[in-house]
Design an enzyme around this catalytic site. Structure first.
Site, short mmCIF file in Angstrom:
data_model
loop_
_atom_site.label_atom_id
_atom_site.label_comp_id
_atom_site.label_asym_id
_atom_site.label_seq_id
_atom_site.Cartn_x
_atom_site.Cartn_y
_atom_site.Cartn_z
N GLN A 61 60.02 30.83 73.36
CA GLN A 61 61.25 29.59 73.90
C GLN A 61 62.28 29.92 72.49
O GLN A 61 63.83 28.95 72.70
CB GLN A 61 61.34 28.37 74.09
CG GLN A 61 59.70 27.66 72.69
CD GLN A 61 59.57 26.13 73.94
OE1 GLN A 61 59.13 26.59 74.26
NE2 GLN A 61 60.14 25.26 73.12
N CYS A 67 60.31 23.69 76.44
CA CYS A 67 59.05 24.26 77.52
C CYS A 67 58.79 23.93 78.56
O CYS A 67 57.87 24.83 79.37
CB CYS A 67 58.50 23.56 76.49
SG CYS A 67 58.23 21.85 76.20
N HIS A 361 55.01 18.38 74.44
CA HIS A 361 55.32 20.14 74.92
C HIS A 361 54.48 20.22 76.20
O HIS A 361 53.75 20.18 76.60
CB HIS A 361 54.25 21.29 74.16
CG HIS A 361 54.75 22.42 73.36
ND1 HIS A 361 56.20 22.73 74.20
CD2 HIS A 361 54.09 23.17 74.08
CE1 HIS A 361 56.26 24.06 73.96
NE2 HIS A 361 54.80 24.36 74.10
N ASN A 383 51.53 29.45 75.77
CA ASN A 383 51.92 29.29 75.31
C ASN A 383 53.87 29.40 75.23
O ASN A 383 53.45 30.89 75.99
CB ASN A 383 51.45 28.42 74.04
CG ASN A 383 52.79 27.49 73.44
OD1 ASN A 383 53.60 26.67 74.04
ND2 ASN A 383 52.38 27.19 72.20
#
Length: 444
Positions: A61, A67, A361, A383
């Protein structure tokens, strides 16, 4: 009162503990986290998990707060990969960013019109003006974007400088939206009707639209997608729209998905549904809605989904007791007790109530390591910070960390016991706009 006598007593007490000087020197050299790092905890994370789902290549990102978008699209692409027969796939996060910014601007301006009678210095209007166009968001906000605008492959609307670096764009549009808010409120005080304010809003939205096109590009309305499957065979999909591409190559029934939260505070009883006032992206979309459940219910829904091969979108407080570079989230990662005298002793509810923790997040659960009794040991996390952190972008989260700092998942209703789904029929409790359960939508 702090005076010289008190300072002298503090200093004498500090100097009287021999270990303090060694800790002081270590922290001065490498910082608190490295000086307190527990390598034995690191060894407990071997990045091997008993149950895993499919996933695509790690995404990034970059310098944006997208996110929640990355996590949602990374969850969706597993079904797309299966339907295309592709080894990996990536959706355009720029495409969904464009529509989120435009729709969120409209949501903000509508909220300003709805609150024109509120005191400018009051908490509600001050809250609306504080961050009208942040990058963050919630699962239901993204579901609204998917339902209205669909999704496109990354190649159809690739990244631009400002999709990957949103700060200047956000700052520029935020200032303009505050100007628009002033204009709307002043027009109302000058005698304009609400219908007249709505007409003013259209010109304001055009201003936002043309800025977004210049910064992010024009979203495609129809496209042709070419690709090779994992066997090397060539495919061409012609005359696709974003809506048909999402319907045909993701195929989710978004109405069959629900957000579960774990917020063990007195104001949020388990077994009830909640929403957050003035939080959203698409004004006409279904309001944000969560069911608050005990942690064991939330975790079991995630485990059952993973066992069936479905990745799980989740929201957490990622900065707490974690090592970004190693990709470890574990309560025992740092030995704060022996070096600094101890970590905060607030429990999960108290951390929420006193502003010490909130959702910061969103990521994707793509695996779990279960013991012989079916209890989670560690969780495998995909992630969106690129492949130079963690195990090539994969993080490992201990189950104890999950208990304390994970707050939300999005799951199919199939994985949620009926007794908890009944909350959706009992009416929705409205939370104030500044409630911590809405914090993920304010992430920069």
């Amino acid at each position: 009162m702090i005076n010289q006598d008190l300072i002298s007593r503090f200093n004498d007490k500090y100097q009287g503990q021999a270990a303090n000087k060694a800790v002081e020197n270590a922290i001065a050299k490498v910082g608190i986290d490295q000086a307190t790092y527990n390598n034995n905890t690191r060894r407990r994370h071997d990045f091997t998990f008993s149950h895993e789902t499919k996933r695509g290549k790690i995404t990034n990102q970059k310098k944006s707060g997208r996110c929640w978008m990355f996590a949602a699209l990374n969850t969706a692409r597993v079904d797309t990969m299966d339907k295309l027969g592709a080894e990996t796939f990536e959706f355009s996060q720029n495409y969904t960013l464009f529509w989120d910014k435009l729709e969120r601007s409209n949501y903000f301006l509508d909220s300003i019109i709805e609150t024109v009678d509120e005191d400018l210095a009051g908490r509600l209007v001050s809250h609306l003006l504080f961050d009208p166009l942040g990058d963050g968001g919630q699962w239901d906000m993204f579901a609204g974007i998917l339902q209205k605008y669909g999704a496109v492959p990354k190649e159809q609307m690739p990244e631009t400088y400002h999709s990957s670096n949103t700060n200047v764009l956000d700052s520029f549009l935020t200032s303009k939206l505050r100007e628009f808010a002033h204009t709307l409120r002043q027009a109302y005080f000058d005698g304009k009707t609400l219908d007249e304010l709505a007409n003013l809003k259209e010109d304001m939205l055009y201003f936002v639209y043309q800025v977004l096109v210049k910064a992010l590009g024009t979203p495609p309305s129809e496209f042709t997608y070419q690709y090779r499957d994992k066997e090397g065979n060539f495919h061409r999909l012609e005359k696709m729209t974003p809506q048909t591409f999402f319907a045909d190559y993701v195929g989710w029934d978004l109405d069959n998905m629900v957000s579960l939260i774990n917020a063990p505070t007195e104001d949020k009883p388990y077994g009830r549904a909640f929403t957050v006032k003035y939080l959203g992206t698409i004004k006409e979309a279904k309001a944000i809605q969560y069911i608050n459940v005990p942690m064991e219910v939330l975790k079991q829904a995630a485990i059952d989904a993973i066992k069936d091969g479905h990745p799980v979108w989740f929201g957490c407080d990622v900065g707490k007791i974690s090592d970004r570079q190693a990709g470890i989230m574990d309560l025992d990662l740092y030995n704060y007790a022996d070096t600094l005298g101890g970590y905060s002793q607030l429990n999960k509810a108290e951390r929420l109530n006193y502003g010490d923790s909130l959702l910061t997040h969103a990521m994707v659960l793509v695996g779990v390591d279960l013991d012989d009794q079916g209890h989670a040991i560690n969780w495998k996390v995909e992630n969106s910070w690129g492949d130079e952190v963690g195990d090539k972008g994969i993080f490992s989260m201990s189950d104890e960390w999950f208990d304390e700092y994970t707050y939300q998942i999005a799951a199919l209703k199939d994985y949620i016991p009926e007794e908890w789904l009944k909350a959706l029929d009992q009416g929705t409790i409205e939370l104030e706009p500044w409630d911590p359960m809405g914090a993920l939508a304010k992430v920069k």
